[in-house]
Enzyme design. Sequence first.
Site, PDB file in Angstrom:
ATOM      1  NE  ARG A 106     -31.379  24.208 -20.770  1.00  0.00           N
ATOM      2  CZ  ARG A 106     -30.631  23.244 -20.698  1.00  0.00           C
ATOM      3  NH1 ARG A 106     -29.301  23.332 -20.626  1.00  0.00           N
ATOM      4  NH2 ARG A 106     -31.194  22.072 -20.444  1.00  0.00           N
ATOM      5  CD  GLN A 136     -32.717  15.061 -18.264  1.00  0.00           C
ATOM      6  OE1 GLN A 136     -31.955  15.796 -18.873  1.00  0.00           O
ATOM      7  NE2 GLN A 136     -32.439  13.568 -18.157  1.00  0.00           N
ATOM      8  CG  ASP A 229     -28.927  18.070 -11.409  1.00  0.00           C
ATOM      9  OD1 ASP A 229     -27.978  18.148 -12.355  1.00  0.00           O
ATOM     10  OD2 ASP A 229     -29.553  18.830 -11.247  1.00  0.00           O
ATOM     11  NE  ARG A 315     -33.800  15.558 -22.162  1.00  0.00           N
ATOM     12  CZ  ARG A 315     -33.324  16.948 -21.955  1.00  0.00           C
ATOM     13  NH1 ARG A 315     -31.689  17.003 -21.562  1.00  0.00           N
ATOM     14  NH2 ARG A 315     -33.652  17.939 -22.158  1.00  0.00           N
TER      15      ARG A 315
HETATM   16  N1  NVA Z   1     -29.903  21.267 -11.938  1.00  0.00           N
HETATM   17  C1  NVA Z   1     -29.095  21.249 -13.228  1.00  0.00           C
HETATM   18  C2  NVA Z   1     -29.569  20.637 -14.492  1.00  0.00           C
HETATM   19  C3  NVA Z   1     -28.807  20.591 -15.891  1.00  0.00           C
HETATM   20  C4  NVA Z   1     -29.498  19.605 -16.908  1.00  0.00           C
HETATM   21  C5  NVA Z   1     -28.886  22.886 -13.541  1.00  0.00           C
HETATM   22  O1  NVA Z   1     -30.032  23.494 -13.630  1.00  0.00           O
HETATM   23  O2  NVA Z   1     -27.944  23.370 -13.988  1.00  0.00           O
HETATM   24  N1   CP Z   2     -29.426  17.119 -19.233  1.00  0.00           N
HETATM   25  C1   CP Z   2     -29.552  18.396 -20.027  1.00  0.00           C
HETATM   26  O1   CP Z   2     -30.601  19.225 -19.981  1.00  0.00           O
HETATM   27  O2   CP Z   2     -28.302  18.633 -20.587  1.00  0.00           O
HETATM   28  P1   CP Z   2     -27.906  20.108 -21.117  1.00  0.00           P
HETATM   29  O3   CP Z   2     -27.824  21.228 -20.262  1.00  0.00           O
HETATM   30  O4   CP Z   2     -26.534  19.574 -21.936  1.00  0.00           O
HETATM   31  O5   CP Z   2     -28.942  20.394 -22.146  1.00  0.00           O
END
Ligand code: NVA
Ligand code: CP
Length: 341
Positions: A106, A136, A229, A315
């Site tokens: 990530r 997701q 979101d 998830r």
């Molecule tokens: N668009 C958000 C998604 C979080 C799961 C982000 O990138 O922070």
């Molecule tokens: N939805 C999601 O990816 O949540 P986190 O940022 O908590 O992993």
Amino acid sequence: MRISLTGRNFLTLRDFTPDEIRYLIDFAAALKTKKREGGEKQLLKGKNIILIFEKSSTRTRCAFETAAYDEGAHVTFLSNSQMGKKESLEDTAKVLGRFYDGIEFRGYKQETVEALAEFSGVRVWNGLTDKYHPTQILADMLTIYEQFGSLAGRKLVFVGDARNNMGNSLMIGCAKLGMHFVALAPEELYPDKALTNEMTALAKETGGSVTITSSIEDAVKGADVIYTDVWASMGEEAELEERVKLLRPYQVNAEMIQKTENPNVIFLHCLPAVHDTLTDMGKLAYEKFGLSAMEVTDDVFRAPYSKVFDEAENRMHTIKAVMCATLAQTLQDSDGKPIVD
Ligand code: NVA
Ligand code: CP
């Protein structure tokens, strides 16, 4: 049709056919049932998995960890490494490939997760980049399937910052699965034109459609799913003031839900969500902008039609399906339906 995803990476849904995506959703549903019944056969026994996080996470990290433990794998969590600092991405990927069977990443750049896949020689899974959030989408689709019993033909409206990872990935997922995708956003936050054109063409083949609009009434009428979101994604917090200005009219509230004219509509959100003033971001929204919630009001978030916690649970089941399908030999019946024994 037999589907085998063994040996594949999971970097973006663009790389997967509609049948392969449906297979992963079905597999996750079967794994979910098996976990509830007990007696899950561990498909990842003896595997080592590393989770690399440049950005924060609750669901994704915990989903990967619990899914891996359920399947008998061992997990390392890495948030502060040499990668990209004193050591090139290529060198780090080569080292990790000697230790691990699978790598979750990530972070910011999609190119990073792609380079890890290129140089490590082991399975790589995208746990979110600025561009995509593919695991997701599998959870979202499983949740929609559980609620409606079908995906093709359903109308999903994504409201908010439509040029980011969630808007992009939902557009791809819906187009692949024959769903009607609508991005409801101010023009400044419309999705990338090239991606929109590509997915519009794909949706024509699958029986779905892609619509981009800033008109709330046109967008939400007949929606099965209203999805939103955060207004400022991770790494974009400095743009919050600008986003509040642009997205305030697009807050998901009871009035917007009513405009769907669908008594069976559901609300989804990838989470985390700023739906009250109890978080740091929520407090800031109140103190700086006088808002008691940001992208979704508290009453919608807590309504019976809000399925956000089913979605969050999914998830784990879907990430488990991705890891098992790509790392293990999985079973299926003569129709290609996954079997979990
Ligand atoms: N668009 C958000 C998604 C979080 C799961 C982000 O990138 O922070
Ligand atoms: N939805 C999601 O990816 O949540 P986190 O940022 O908590 O992993």
